[in-house]
Motif scaffolding. Structure first.
Motif, mmCIF file in Angstrom:
data_model
loop_
_atom_site.group_PDB
_atom_site.id
_atom_site.type_symbol
_atom_site.label_atom_id
_atom_site.label_comp_id
_atom_site.label_asym_id
_atom_site.label_seq_id
_atom_site.Cartn_x
_atom_site.Cartn_y
_atom_site.Cartn_z
ATOM 1 N N ASP A 26 1.090 -0.858 0.213
ATOM 2 C CA ASP A 26 0.283 0.033 -0.088
ATOM 3 C C ASP A 26 1.059 1.725 -0.187
ATOM 4 O OD1 ASP A 26 -2.532 -1.365 2.245
ATOM 5 O OD2 ASP A 26 -1.975 -1.855 -0.002
ATOM 6 N N ALA A 27 0.229 2.088 -0.498
ATOM 7 C CA ALA A 27 0.695 3.505 -1.357
ATOM 8 C C ALA A 27 1.440 3.978 0.795
ATOM 9 C CB ALA A 27 0.673 4.338 -1.663
ATOM 10 N N GLU A 28 0.266 3.873 2.257
ATOM 11 C CA GLU A 28 1.003 4.528 3.203
ATOM 12 C C GLU A 28 1.934 3.732 3.604
ATOM 13 O OE1 GLU A 28 -2.146 1.518 5.605
ATOM 14 O OE2 GLU A 28 -2.928 3.103 5.157
ATOM 15 N N ASP A 29 2.991 2.671 2.987
ATOM 16 C CA ASP A 29 4.251 2.389 3.248
ATOM 17 C C ASP A 29 5.105 2.974 3.794
ATOM 18 O OD1 ASP A 29 2.446 -0.485 4.533
ATOM 19 O OD2 ASP A 29 3.400 -1.807 2.665
ATOM 20 N N GLY A 30 5.001 3.541 2.659
ATOM 21 C CA GLY A 30 5.947 4.678 2.210
ATOM 22 C C GLY A 30 7.649 4.770 2.584
ATOM 23 N N ILE A 31 7.863 3.182 1.578
ATOM 24 C CA ILE A 31 9.460 3.418 1.921
ATOM 25 C C ILE A 31 9.789 3.925 0.706
ATOM 26 C CG2 ILE A 31 11.118 1.266 1.314
ATOM 27 C CD1 ILE A 31 9.407 1.800 4.584
ATOM 28 N N ASP A 32 11.071 4.669 0.904
ATOM 29 C CA ASP A 32 11.684 5.726 0.075
ATOM 30 C C ASP A 32 13.372 4.825 0.310
ATOM 31 O OD1 ASP A 32 12.213 7.563 -1.776
ATOM 32 O OD2 ASP A 32 13.558 8.596 0.020
ATOM 33 N N VAL A 33 13.897 4.641 -1.133
ATOM 34 C CA VAL A 33 14.782 4.714 -1.184
ATOM 35 C C VAL A 33 16.002 5.319 -2.241
ATOM 36 C CG1 VAL A 33 16.886 2.532 -2.162
ATOM 37 C CG2 VAL A 33 14.234 2.027 -0.898
ATOM 38 N N SER A 34 16.946 5.711 -2.137
ATOM 39 C CA SER A 34 17.665 7.133 -2.780
ATOM 40 C C SER A 34 19.380 6.239 -1.954
ATOM 41 C CB SER A 34 17.520 8.435 -1.946
ATOM 42 O OG SER A 34 17.355 8.499 -0.668
ATOM 43 N N GLY A 35 19.689 7.559 -2.836
ATOM 44 C CA GLY A 35 21.181 7.140 -2.826
ATOM 45 C C GLY A 35 21.877 8.269 -3.691
ATOM 46 N N THR A 36 23.437 8.444 -3.444
ATOM 47 C CA THR A 36 24.780 8.872 -3.489
ATOM 48 C C THR A 36 25.539 8.423 -4.519
ATOM 49 O OG1 THR A 36 24.200 10.433 -2.028
ATOM 50 C CG2 THR A 36 26.512 10.969 -2.523
ATOM 51 N N LEU A 37 26.323 9.377 -5.177
ATOM 52 C CA LEU A 37 28.097 8.608 -5.518
ATOM 53 C C LEU A 37 28.163 10.100 -5.742
ATOM 54 C CD1 LEU A 37 27.102 6.318 -8.665
ATOM 55 C CD2 LEU A 37 27.518 5.735 -6.404
ATOM 56 N N ARG A 38 29.704 9.903 -5.415
ATOM 57 C CA ARG A 38 29.987 11.162 -5.399
ATOM 58 C C ARG A 38 32.510 10.486 -5.857
ATOM 59 N NH1 ARG A 38 29.304 13.314 0.880
ATOM 60 N NH2 ARG A 38 30.916 12.175 1.629
ATOM 61 N N ALA A 39 32.479 11.740 -6.078
ATOM 62 C CA ALA A 39 34.075 11.632 -6.609
ATOM 63 C C ALA A 39 34.627 13.366 -5.654
ATOM 64 C CB ALA A 39 33.992 11.979 -8.315
ATOM 65 N N ASN A 40 36.031 12.961 -5.376
ATOM 66 C CA ASN A 40 36.324 13.883 -5.272
ATOM 67 C C ASN A 40 38.217 14.384 -5.495
ATOM 68 O OD1 ASN A 40 36.576 15.583 -2.131
ATOM 69 N ND2 ASN A 40 38.852 14.942 -2.207
ATOM 70 N N TYR A 365 48.502 24.476 3.198
ATOM 71 C CA TYR A 365 46.804 24.501 2.560
ATOM 72 C C TYR A 365 46.316 23.756 1.555
ATOM 73 C CZ TYR A 365 48.506 26.530 -1.801
ATOM 74 O OH TYR A 365 49.365 26.719 -3.272
ATOM 75 N N ARG A 366 45.485 23.337 1.342
ATOM 76 C CA ARG A 366 45.330 21.925 0.124
ATOM 77 C C ARG A 366 43.764 22.594 -0.391
ATOM 78 N NH1 ARG A 366 44.187 16.484 3.258
ATOM 79 N NH2 ARG A 366 43.434 16.190 0.914
ATOM 80 N N ILE A 367 43.374 22.745 -1.413
ATOM 81 C CA ILE A 367 42.022 22.330 -2.414
ATOM 82 C C ILE A 367 41.112 21.171 -2.514
ATOM 83 C CG2 ILE A 367 41.093 23.278 -4.943
ATOM 84 C CD1 ILE A 367 44.018 25.613 -5.062
ATOM 85 N N ASN A 368 40.225 21.242 -2.047
ATOM 86 C CA ASN A 368 39.454 19.863 -2.804
ATOM 87 C C ASN A 368 37.645 19.623 -2.848
ATOM 88 O OD1 ASN A 368 39.115 17.296 -0.998
ATOM 89 N ND2 ASN A 368 37.297 17.620 -0.571
ATOM 90 N N VAL A 369 38.182 20.001 -3.727
ATOM 91 C CA VAL A 369 37.058 20.260 -4.713
ATOM 92 C C VAL A 369 35.643 18.289 -4.959
ATOM 93 C CG1 VAL A 369 35.268 19.960 -7.027
ATOM 94 C CG2 VAL A 369 37.497 21.061 -6.316
ATOM 95 N N ASN A 370 34.390 18.660 -4.858
ATOM 96 C CA ASN A 370 33.574 17.035 -3.711
ATOM 97 C C ASN A 370 33.037 16.868 -4.856
ATOM 98 O OD1 ASN A 370 31.885 15.310 -2.593
ATOM 99 N ND2 ASN A 370 34.122 14.329 -2.188
ATOM 100 N N PHE A 371 32.303 16.543 -6.275
ATOM 101 C CA PHE A 371 31.314 15.807 -6.781
ATOM 102 C C PHE A 371 30.851 15.431 -6.402
ATOM 103 C CE2 PHE A 371 35.278 16.452 -9.155
ATOM 104 C CZ PHE A 371 35.168 18.049 -9.517
ATOM 105 N N GLY A 372 29.010 15.853 -6.094
ATOM 106 C CA GLY A 372 28.115 14.419 -5.715
ATOM 107 C C GLY A 372 27.145 14.495 -6.891
ATOM 108 N N TYR A 373 26.514 13.249 -6.576
ATOM 109 C CA TYR A 373 24.816 12.889 -7.514
ATOM 110 C C TYR A 373 24.030 12.500 -6.652
ATOM 111 C CZ TYR A 373 22.071 11.553 -10.606
ATOM 112 O OH TYR A 373 19.876 11.104 -12.226
ATOM 113 N N TYR A 374 23.308 12.805 -6.461
ATOM 114 C CA TYR A 374 22.741 12.294 -5.568
ATOM 115 C C TYR A 374 20.253 11.857 -5.993
ATOM 116 C CZ TYR A 374 24.817 15.010 -2.044
ATOM 117 O OH TYR A 374 26.396 15.101 -1.291
ATOM 118 N N PHE A 375 20.588 10.631 -5.444
ATOM 119 C CA PHE A 375 18.764 9.711 -6.737
ATOM 120 C C PHE A 375 18.219 9.613 -5.344
ATOM 121 C CE2 PHE A 375 22.687 7.038 -6.743
ATOM 122 C CZ PHE A 375 22.206 5.876 -6.421
#
Length: 375
Positions: A26-40, A365-375
């Protein structure tokens, strides 16, 4: 790496089966699955190897999240896969007793310091490296919220993993050898309380509050218990896209049967290091968010200072400053950080510690760039 890929594949297959099963409910169960992929991408000014290669671009992290609710009961969980190791960030069940009250059982966020984060950057603020930002432990927490008032009371039996494991998301006490010193410390029997008050107004809001933590430190070698505490005052204020975060805190780890009462070992992100056993930590963060036609841009500066308060005059202050910009567009989120540090773990070449005697000289000092994709 092969084991990591097989583990990730099996988990994703399991999640697909769970998701398919959930869709049939039933829709009321409300289970949601999501995730992330990241490169650095990382460039270290103080590393000759990094400079010779103009930095390194690597896989940083993949995660899967469960969020669901059935009636007044619900669950929340996130499991992360890093390069060579994996760990549960959080996983708990909750019950909404009323619109004002919620109770959580399991590995949940410790209510200490500014709610959420005391940082804007990918690099976290100095409280994270001391064990007091976005920390998760195993226990029960109650949350009350009404008319601007927020009260959180929690009891944690222990950390989310055993103290001898450094492959963990949260920073916790470590049991093992660090820089030639043997530690046997474990977190146990911890009590937290956080009180906040939110003042809303046209264009923004301000949340002020205070936090207190007390607990024991079990020595697995001798069977004796030490103690620990931390206290913090914090403010998080926003107005028309501007944000100001302020926090001042003090902590003390008083371990039993310690070889050196001035320092103690902690671990996170598959590494272990030492920190001053007693210190004050200060955070001053400023940010401005701009809305664009394609998303948003947040410009920020996070400053942190740790002042050791131990019986050794050779112990030095630790500093960290992060100037950065976060770009949000659709499912992507990119953080570009310029990190400077002095006598600070992970920010300087010769200082794998916080608040101990400085080994190097000056700022790195250091430079850091993090690329993230969220689904």
């Amino acid at each position: 790496m092969k084991l990591l890929k097989l583990s990730l594949l099996s988990t994703l297959v399991s999640l697909c089966l769970v998701s398919t099963y959930s869709a049939a409910q039933d829709a009321e169960d409300g289970i949601d699955v999501s995730g992330t992929l990241r490169a650095n991408y990382s460039y270290k000014e103080y590393s000759e190897n990094s400079k010779d290669k103009s930095g390194d671009l690597t896989f940083e992290m993949a995660s899967v999240k469960f969020n669901g609710k059935l009636g007044d009961w619900g669950l929340a969980s996130e499991y992360r896969f890093y390069d060579g190791w994996e760990a549960l960030r959080y996983g708990y069940a909750f019950y909404d007793y009323s619109p004002e009250w919620q109770i959580q059982f399991g590995i949940n966020q410790v209510p200490f310091g500014n709610p959420g984060f005391i940082s804007n950057s990918f690099w976290f603020g100095v409280p994270y490296y001391l064990g007091f930002e976005d920390d998760y432990d195993t226990g029960v927490k109650t949350i009350y919220s009404s008319n601007g008032w927020g009260t959180e009371l929690a009891f944690y039996k222990n950390a989310e993993y055993g103290a001898s494991r450094n492959e963990r998301y949260s920073t916790d006490l470590y049991s093992g050898t660090v820089n030639g010193t043997e530690y046997y410390n474990e977190e146990t029997n911890q009590l937290n309380i956080r009180q906040t008050y939110e003042m809303a107004y046209e264009g923004g809001k301000t949340v002020v509050g205070g936090s207190f933590e007390i607990g024991q430190i079990y020595n697995s070698n001798t069977g004796n218990n030490g103690d620990r505490y931390a206290i913090a005052l914090h403010l998080d204020s926003s107005y028309n896209g501007w944000n100001l975060q302020l926090q001042a805190m003090q902590y003390e780890y008083d371990a039993a049967d310690s070889l050196d009462d001035n320092k103690i070992a902690v671990a996170a992100y598959a590494w272990q290091y030492e920190i001053a056993s007693k210190a004050q930590a200060y955070s001053v963060n400023v940010a401005k968010t701009f809305t664009t036609s394609w998303g948003s841009v947040k410009v920020y500066n996070d400053f942190g200072l740790v002042t050791p308060d131990v019986d050794n005059d050779d112990y030095d202050n630790s500093y960290q400053n992060v100037t950065g910009v976060a770009l949000s567009s659709g499912p992507t989120y990119t953080m570009i950080d310029f990190i400077t540090g002095k006598n600070m773990y992970a920010s300087t070449l010769e200082n794998g510690h916080i608040g101990l005697p400085e080994i190097g000289d000056g700022w790195d000092y250091r430079i850091n760039v993090n690329f993230g994709y969220y689904f």
